[in-house]
Design a protein around this motif. Structure first.
Motif, PDB file in Angstrom:
ATOM      1  N   HIS A  44      46.000  53.351  54.248  1.00 52.69           N
ATOM      2  CA  HIS A  44      45.679  53.631  53.218  1.00 52.69           C
ATOM      3  C   HIS A  44      46.806  52.214  52.508  1.00 52.69           C
ATOM      4  O   HIS A  44      47.740  52.874  52.072  1.00 52.69           O
TER       5      HIS A  44
ATOM      6  N   ALA B  51      49.337  49.345  50.495  1.00 50.28           N
ATOM      7  CA  ALA B  51      48.203  48.412  49.424  1.00 50.28           C
ATOM      8  C   ALA B  51      50.030  47.906  49.156  1.00 50.28           C
ATOM      9  O   ALA B  51      51.115  48.446  48.759  1.00 50.28           O
TER      10      ALA B  51
ATOM     11  N   HIS C  97      41.758  37.690  51.950  1.00 51.24           N
ATOM     12  CA  HIS C  97      41.736  38.133  51.149  1.00 51.24           C
ATOM     13  C   HIS C  97      41.032  38.101  51.146  1.00 51.24           C
ATOM     14  O   HIS C  97      39.761  36.931  50.907  1.00 51.24           O
TER      15      HIS C  97
ATOM     16  N   ARG D  18      43.123  42.235  46.167  1.00 46.09           N
ATOM     17  CA  ARG D  18      44.182  43.282  46.564  1.00 46.09           C
ATOM     18  C   ARG D  18      45.030  43.085  47.369  1.00 46.09           C
ATOM     19  O   ARG D  18      43.919  42.595  48.942  1.00 46.09           O
TER      20      ARG D  18
ATOM     21  N   CYS E  16      45.419  45.064  50.185  1.00 43.79           N
ATOM     22  CA  CYS E  16      45.733  46.287  50.964  1.00 43.79           C
ATOM     23  C   CYS E  16      44.959  45.993  52.258  1.00 43.79           C
ATOM     24  O   CYS E  16      44.107  44.971  52.911  1.00 43.79           O
TER      25      CYS E  16
ATOM     26  N   CYS F   9      41.948  47.353  52.465  1.00 40.62           N
ATOM     27  CA  CYS F   9      40.978  47.564  52.855  1.00 40.62           C
ATOM     28  C   CYS F   9      39.471  45.779  52.680  1.00 40.62           C
ATOM     29  O   CYS F   9      39.095  45.303  52.029  1.00 40.62           O
ATOM     30  N   ASN F  10      40.778  44.643  52.048  1.00 40.62           N
ATOM     31  CA  ASN F  10      40.868  43.823  51.197  1.00 40.62           C
ATOM     32  C   ASN F  10      41.407  42.445  52.739  1.00 40.62           C
ATOM     33  O   ASN F  10      41.713  41.343  51.927  1.00 40.62           O
TER      34      ASN F  10
ATOM     35  N   ARG G 267      38.121  44.871  42.729  1.00 41.03           N
ATOM     36  CA  ARG G 267      39.389  43.953  43.549  1.00 41.03           C
ATOM     37  C   ARG G 267      39.258  43.447  44.935  1.00 41.03           C
ATOM     38  O   ARG G 267      40.054  43.760  46.185  1.00 41.03           O
TER      39      ARG G 267
ATOM     40  N   CYS H 198      38.904  46.683  46.818  1.00 43.89           N
ATOM     41  CA  CYS H 198      39.376  48.068  47.538  1.00 43.89           C
ATOM     42  C   CYS H 198      39.366  49.260  46.513  1.00 43.89           C
ATOM     43  O   CYS H 198      38.303  48.716  46.195  1.00 43.89           O
ATOM     44  N   TRP H 199      38.657  50.047  48.037  1.00 41.50           N
ATOM     45  CA  TRP H 199      38.379  50.815  48.208  1.00 41.50           C
ATOM     46  C   TRP H 199      38.903  52.705  47.482  1.00 41.50           C
ATOM     47  O   TRP H 199      38.374  53.138  47.414  1.00 41.50           O
ATOM     48  N   HIS H 200      40.400  52.202  46.972  1.00 38.95           N
ATOM     49  CA  HIS H 200      41.703  53.326  47.178  1.00 38.95           C
ATOM     50  C   HIS H 200      42.004  52.609  45.666  1.00 38.95           C
ATOM     51  O   HIS H 200      43.107  51.657  45.799  1.00 38.95           O
TER      52      HIS H 200
END
Ligand SMILES: [Zn+2]
Ligand SMILES: [Zn+2]
Length: 444
Positions: free
Chosen positions: A327, A329, A366, A375, A377, A379-380, A437, A439-441
């Motif tokens: 991950h 970010a 995004h 975010r 990152c 995930c996004n 956001r 994001c999973w983290h």
């Protein structure tokens, strides 16, 4: 069901009617394939008689049988024979695909033309290759194109029959040629046809593009294709070509011919080759190993990659491996190189349903907009080609990303599609709620 020709007053009813008619047509096409098999069963080749398809993997069919069936379905003899051959290939050696084809018109069904296209690839190849393609492609066959099928066939042949594959590659290299033929019309034009090493041709393609661009800057207003053809003529005179390239500011990286260094075209062609360390380091064990040429989504033999790397016209840069599961970010809008590369490698192409634009040429979007707190990152982020980035930004197409690399799209009319590394799937699931956001983290 609405009768054909009825004016339907809403978009939804038009879509429903079109879908229903598609199902009817698909069922009819599947029925024709089944009838083709029936026809073959009714006309076996007698002992000693020629087999229409000369195919040792399938039951022999009387040589004169296909013609009449072809006429009955309104095709040429060749096309009709091809259809019967493909139908038999499906029924006998691709049973999973055959089952889906016979269910055409239902949600699990497969359109005949897709099944036939796969059968066309497996015909005459060994049984284990056909079995592997059947098992691998059956669940995905409604969405894979000929390029994927060809790639999988090539990979399977290389893996299951490595000696034969290397021999075929060597044999193919011996068929390289460049042939020029005058066109039959007295126009003073000729036709050039060539078969050669992929890298040689990509390099040539790059040089043609460079010279065509130089010609344009010199006031040549001919269309690009014409200028590329003129560039071939210029290359035929190496002095002219060298003069053009060395006197055009910016065409070469160095014009310092006194330094002993060979001048190079300014924009070097970049090939992204993915290859395991074992295959590169160990020439023997890697004989049948495959790498992947990212630009063209093509598998290439590791022996071929080693050959390219050992050439003096190749400059090799080794990039460290990026763990696609990490991950990453940052707290800003701009996407750092490492995160950009991770997204590119993970997704391969544009995240829009059925789009195959390479991720490397895409914008990185995004998913949850940055302006709304999204975010920057792992995930996004998702690659979207310019056209689909505009659709997502300016129209009612929306998507969420349940896990990195998987995207849940909703069309303006409320239909939903799921895209992931295996392709595009229709789904009736509602889009999952995105995390805060995007994001999973939250803490990572
Ligand atoms: Zn796209
Ligand atoms: Zn995240």
């Amino acid at each position: 069901m609405e009768s054909v020709g009825t004016v339907l007053e809403t978009p939804a009813r038009v879509l429903d009617a079109a879908r229903a008619q598609r199902a009817v047509a698909d069922q009819a096409e599947a029925r024709i394939l089944a009838l083709a098999c029936d026809w073959a069963d009714l006309h076996p080749a007698s002992p000693g008689e020629a087999d229409a398809f000369d195919d040792p993997h399938l039951p022999a069919v009387a040589w004169d049988a296909p013609a009449e069936f072809a006429l009955a379905i309104g095709t040429t003899h060749d096309a009709g024979a091809r259809l019967i051959h493909q139908a038999l290939e499906l029924r006998h050696r691709l049973p999973r695909l055959w089952a889906r084809t016979m269910a055409a018109g239902t949600p699990h069904g497969l359109q005949s033309w897709r099944a036939r296209r796969i059968a066309e690839h497996t015909i005459a190849h060994p049984d284990d290759v056909a079995t592997h393609l059947d098992a691998t492609l059956a669940p995905l066959a409604h969405q894979v194109g000929p390029v994927t099928t060809h790639r999988l066939l090539h990979e399977t042949l290389t893996r299951l029959h490595p000696v034969q594959s290397v021999a075929e590659h060597d044999q193919a290299m011996n068929t390289r040629h460049a042939t020029i033929r005058p066109l039959p019309q007295p126009t003073g034009m000729a036709y050039l046809e060539a078969t050669g090493d992929l890298k040689d041709f990509l390099d040539l393609n790059h040089t043609l593009a460079t010279i065509a661009a130089i010609l344009a800057t010199q006031g040549n207003t001919a269309p690009l294709d014409v200028r590329r053809s003129q560039a071939l003529g210029i290359l035929a005179d190496p002095h002219h070509a060298a003069h053009l390239l060395t006197t055009t500011p910016g065409a070469l990286t160095t014009t310092d011919s006194d330094s002993g260094r060979r001048p190079r075209l300014r924009k070097q062609l970049v090939l992204y080759v993915h290859l395991s360390h074992t295959a590169l380091a160990n020439p023997r064990s890697g004989a049948g190993a495959l790498g992947r040429l990212e630009n063209l989504s093509l598998p290439v033999l590791s022996t071929q990659i080693r050959d390219w790397c050992s050439r003096t016209d190749t400059h090799l840069t080794v990039q460290p491996v990026i763990d696609l599961n990490d991950h990453l970010a940052v707290d800003r809008y701009e996407i750092p190189e490492r995160l950009h590369e991770q997204t590119t490698l993970r997704e391969v192409h544009c995240a829009f349903p059925r789009c195959t634009r390479p991720a490397r040429t895409c914008d990185h979007d995004h998913t949850a907009p940055h302006a709304q707190g999204g975010r920057t990152c792992t995930c996004n982020l998702a690659p979207l080609c310019r056209r689909h980035h505009r659709l997502k930004t300016h129209t009612r197409w929306t998507y969420t990303t349940p896990t990195p690399g998987t995207h849940h799209w909703t069309t303006p009319h409320g239909h939903t599609y799921l895209t992931n590394p295996t392709g595009t799937h229709t789904t009736t699931q509602p889009p999952p709620a995105p995390p805060p956001r995007g994001c999973w983290h939250p803490d990572g």
